[in-house]
Design a protein around this motif. Sequence first.
Motif, PDB file in Angstrom:
ATOM      1  N   PRO A 180      55.668  28.419  38.453  1.00  0.00           N
ATOM      2  CA  PRO A 180      55.512  29.822  38.793  1.00  0.00           C
ATOM      3  C   PRO A 180      54.976  30.617  37.614  1.00  0.00           C
ATOM      4  CG  PRO A 180      57.648  29.006  39.529  1.00  0.00           C
ATOM      5  CD  PRO A 180      57.054  27.947  38.667  1.00  0.00           C
ATOM      6  N   ILE A 181      54.119  31.590  37.880  1.00  0.00           N
ATOM      7  CA  ILE A 181      53.592  32.418  36.808  1.00  0.00           C
ATOM      8  C   ILE A 181      54.199  33.806  36.848  1.00  0.00           C
ATOM      9  CG2 ILE A 181      51.418  31.188  36.723  1.00  0.00           C
ATOM     10  CD1 ILE A 181      50.176  33.472  38.284  1.00  0.00           C
ATOM     11  N   SER A 182      55.196  34.010  37.699  1.00  0.00           N
ATOM     12  CA  SER A 182      55.748  35.350  37.874  1.00  0.00           C
ATOM     13  C   SER A 182      56.935  35.627  36.968  1.00  0.00           C
ATOM     14  CB  SER A 182      56.167  35.542  39.337  1.00  0.00           C
ATOM     15  OG  SER A 182      57.082  34.560  39.719  1.00  0.00           O
ATOM     16  N   GLN A 183      57.210  34.740  36.014  1.00  0.00           N
ATOM     17  CA  GLN A 183      58.333  34.979  35.132  1.00  0.00           C
ATOM     18  C   GLN A 183      58.053  36.224  34.302  1.00  0.00           C
ATOM     19  OE1 GLN A 183      58.779  31.388  32.939  1.00  0.00           O
ATOM     20  NE2 GLN A 183      59.413  30.190  34.708  1.00  0.00           N
ATOM     21  N   GLY A 184      59.064  37.078  34.169  1.00  0.00           N
ATOM     22  CA  GLY A 184      58.919  38.282  33.380  1.00  0.00           C
ATOM     23  C   GLY A 184      58.506  39.497  34.178  1.00  0.00           C
ATOM     24  N   ILE A 185      58.080  39.301  35.429  1.00  0.00           N
ATOM     25  CA  ILE A 185      57.717  40.425  36.298  1.00  0.00           C
ATOM     26  C   ILE A 185      58.863  40.662  37.251  1.00  0.00           C
ATOM     27  CG2 ILE A 185      56.140  41.219  38.076  1.00  0.00           C
ATOM     28  CD1 ILE A 185      54.788  41.099  35.442  1.00  0.00           C
ATOM     29  N   SER A 186      59.373  41.882  37.262  1.00  0.00           N
ATOM     30  CA  SER A 186      60.450  42.194  38.199  1.00  0.00           C
ATOM     31  C   SER A 186      60.177  43.549  38.825  1.00  0.00           C
ATOM     32  CB  SER A 186      61.813  42.215  37.481  1.00  0.00           C
ATOM     33  OG  SER A 186      61.810  43.146  36.435  1.00  0.00           O
ATOM     34  N   LEU A 187      59.950  43.540  40.136  1.00  0.00           N
ATOM     35  CA  LEU A 187      59.756  44.793  40.837  1.00  0.00           C
ATOM     36  C   LEU A 187      61.100  45.485  41.012  1.00  0.00           C
ATOM     37  CD1 LEU A 187      57.196  43.709  43.558  1.00  0.00           C
ATOM     38  CD2 LEU A 187      56.766  44.608  41.282  1.00  0.00           C
ATOM     39  N   PRO A 188      61.104  46.789  41.199  1.00  0.00           N
ATOM     40  CA  PRO A 188      62.361  47.520  41.346  1.00  0.00           C
ATOM     41  C   PRO A 188      63.242  46.928  42.432  1.00  0.00           C
ATOM     42  CG  PRO A 188      60.527  49.044  41.133  1.00  0.00           C
ATOM     43  CD  PRO A 188      59.944  47.672  41.250  1.00  0.00           C
ATOM     44  N   ALA A 189      64.514  46.799  42.135  1.00  0.00           N
ATOM     45  CA  ALA A 189      65.428  46.187  43.093  1.00  0.00           C
ATOM     46  C   ALA A 189      65.454  46.943  44.408  1.00  0.00           C
ATOM     47  CB  ALA A 189      66.836  46.127  42.497  1.00  0.00           C
ATOM     48  N   GLY A 190      65.241  48.245  44.371  1.00  0.00           N
ATOM     49  CA  GLY A 190      65.301  49.050  45.580  1.00  0.00           C
ATOM     50  C   GLY A 190      64.269  48.687  46.618  1.00  0.00           C
TER      51      GLY A 190
ATOM     52  N   GLU B 281      48.146  38.987  35.529  1.00  0.00           N
ATOM     53  CA  GLU B 281      49.177  39.986  35.803  1.00  0.00           C
ATOM     54  C   GLU B 281      49.236  40.328  37.294  1.00  0.00           C
ATOM     55  OE1 GLU B 281      47.940  43.109  33.213  1.00  0.00           O
ATOM     56  OE2 GLU B 281      49.019  42.316  31.478  1.00  0.00           O
ATOM     57  N   ILE B 282      48.075  40.463  37.929  1.00  0.00           N
ATOM     58  CA  ILE B 282      48.051  40.759  39.360  1.00  0.00           C
ATOM     59  C   ILE B 282      48.664  39.604  40.146  1.00  0.00           C
ATOM     60  CG2 ILE B 282      46.553  41.128  41.358  1.00  0.00           C
ATOM     61  CD1 ILE B 282      46.767  43.567  39.506  1.00  0.00           C
ATOM     62  N   GLU B 283      48.311  38.385  39.791  1.00  0.00           N
ATOM     63  CA  GLU B 283      48.866  37.218  40.489  1.00  0.00           C
ATOM     64  C   GLU B 283      50.386  37.174  40.358  1.00  0.00           C
ATOM     65  OE1 GLU B 283      46.956  33.667  39.187  1.00  0.00           O
ATOM     66  OE2 GLU B 283      45.038  34.158  40.139  1.00  0.00           O
ATOM     67  N   ALA B 284      50.889  37.514  39.178  1.00  0.00           N
ATOM     68  CA  ALA B 284      52.342  37.512  38.976  1.00  0.00           C
ATOM     69  C   ALA B 284      53.016  38.540  39.878  1.00  0.00           C
ATOM     70  CB  ALA B 284      52.666  37.788  37.513  1.00  0.00           C
ATOM     71  N   ILE B 285      52.412  39.712  39.993  1.00  0.00           N
ATOM     72  CA  ILE B 285      52.968  40.751  40.865  1.00  0.00           C
ATOM     73  C   ILE B 285      52.977  40.278  42.312  1.00  0.00           C
ATOM     74  CG2 ILE B 285      52.569  43.066  41.788  1.00  0.00           C
ATOM     75  CD1 ILE B 285      51.405  43.766  38.977  1.00  0.00           C
ATOM     76  N   LEU B 286      51.887  39.648  42.737  1.00  0.00           N
ATOM     77  CA  LEU B 286      51.795  39.178  44.122  1.00  0.00           C
ATOM     78  C   LEU B 286      52.816  38.093  44.411  1.00  0.00           C
ATOM     79  CD1 LEU B 286      47.922  39.076  44.632  1.00  0.00           C
ATOM     80  CD2 LEU B 286      49.540  40.795  45.458  1.00  0.00           C
ATOM     81  N   GLN B 287      52.985  37.169  43.492  1.00  0.00           N
ATOM     82  CA  GLN B 287      53.970  36.106  43.704  1.00  0.00           C
ATOM     83  C   GLN B 287      55.384  36.670  43.778  1.00  0.00           C
ATOM     84  OE1 GLN B 287      52.950  33.263  40.517  1.00  0.00           O
ATOM     85  NE2 GLN B 287      52.275  31.863  42.120  1.00  0.00           N
ATOM     86  N   LYS B 288      55.673  37.668  42.948  1.00  0.00           N
ATOM     87  CA  LYS B 288      57.001  38.277  42.991  1.00  0.00           C
ATOM     88  C   LYS B 288      57.203  39.019  44.307  1.00  0.00           C
ATOM     89  CE  LYS B 288      60.993  39.415  41.230  1.00  0.00           C
ATOM     90  NZ  LYS B 288      61.544  40.170  42.355  1.00  0.00           N
ATOM     91  N   ALA B 289      56.186  39.767  44.731  1.00  0.00           N
ATOM     92  CA  ALA B 289      56.300  40.500  45.993  1.00  0.00           C
ATOM     93  C   ALA B 289      56.482  39.547  47.158  1.00  0.00           C
ATOM     94  CB  ALA B 289      55.055  41.368  46.202  1.00  0.00           C
ATOM     95  N   GLN B 290      55.731  38.464  47.171  1.00  0.00           N
ATOM     96  CA  GLN B 290      55.861  37.479  48.248  1.00  0.00           C
ATOM     97  C   GLN B 290      57.245  36.840  48.213  1.00  0.00           C
ATOM     98  OE1 GLN B 290      55.750  33.752  48.156  1.00  0.00           O
ATOM     99  NE2 GLN B 290      56.125  33.869  50.362  1.00  0.00           N
TER     100      GLN B 290
END
Length: 259
Positions: A2-12, A190-199
Amino acid sequence: MPISQGISLPAGLAERAESGRAASILPLRLRGAVARARGKQLIGPIDLDITRRGLTIVMGPNGAGKTTLLRLMHGLQRLSAGEIIWNAPQSQVRDRQAFVFQSPVMMRRSVLDNVAYPLVLRGINQADARAQAAEIATEMGLGGLLDQPAPVLSGGEQQKLSLARALISAPEILFLDEPCANLDGRATREIEAILQKAQGDGTRIVMSTHNMGQARRLAQDVVFMYDGKVHECAEATGFFEDTPKTPEATGFINGDIVE
């Protein structure tokens, strides 16, 4: 890996995505769907199912109809024939999906107000909307730019703003039309990490790309378009590691010119 380590979207976001929702708007089903413009058939007929979970990559040569397919599913392109069937009334569908364009669309406002805008449209008071916007923008690396005019940001910053603005309403499904086409390697990562976290947090993603490496990194399943039609659908592992079912898809993966 995974490349999404370190990216965390708001818990809400995850909580809002689940709270207040009745039945899912998915699956999305296209049956004999056709799009025409100025007397020309752009795509179709298309039969396609978008299930409730996953990250779908839409691929194909230039002019295959990838953008038109995404716009048709989202509702930006008029359906000329066939059916587009959601698992919910259209009034609910509109509020629970989002679209990110290849070229970011920036309003002549600050970064903060750009990100907050979808919540304001939904009736959330401006103070709460701006507070939530500041949270998600900061998580996406835009915390130091909140007061900057959005149009002066770099391409990568504008695309992260577009993603923040799309995700702040916790859409159930997010359509993206080659969001990394004009970005450098760092911004793409960075965009890919955000997308993987969102998914991973439950947002269904359907995204077009010309980047074969990106498709291999992100895709859980692949829709291959050719000549305005869905030529092949497959799980990503089978599509990339086994032999595709059609010579056009095989040639495309091999880097051949497919016309």
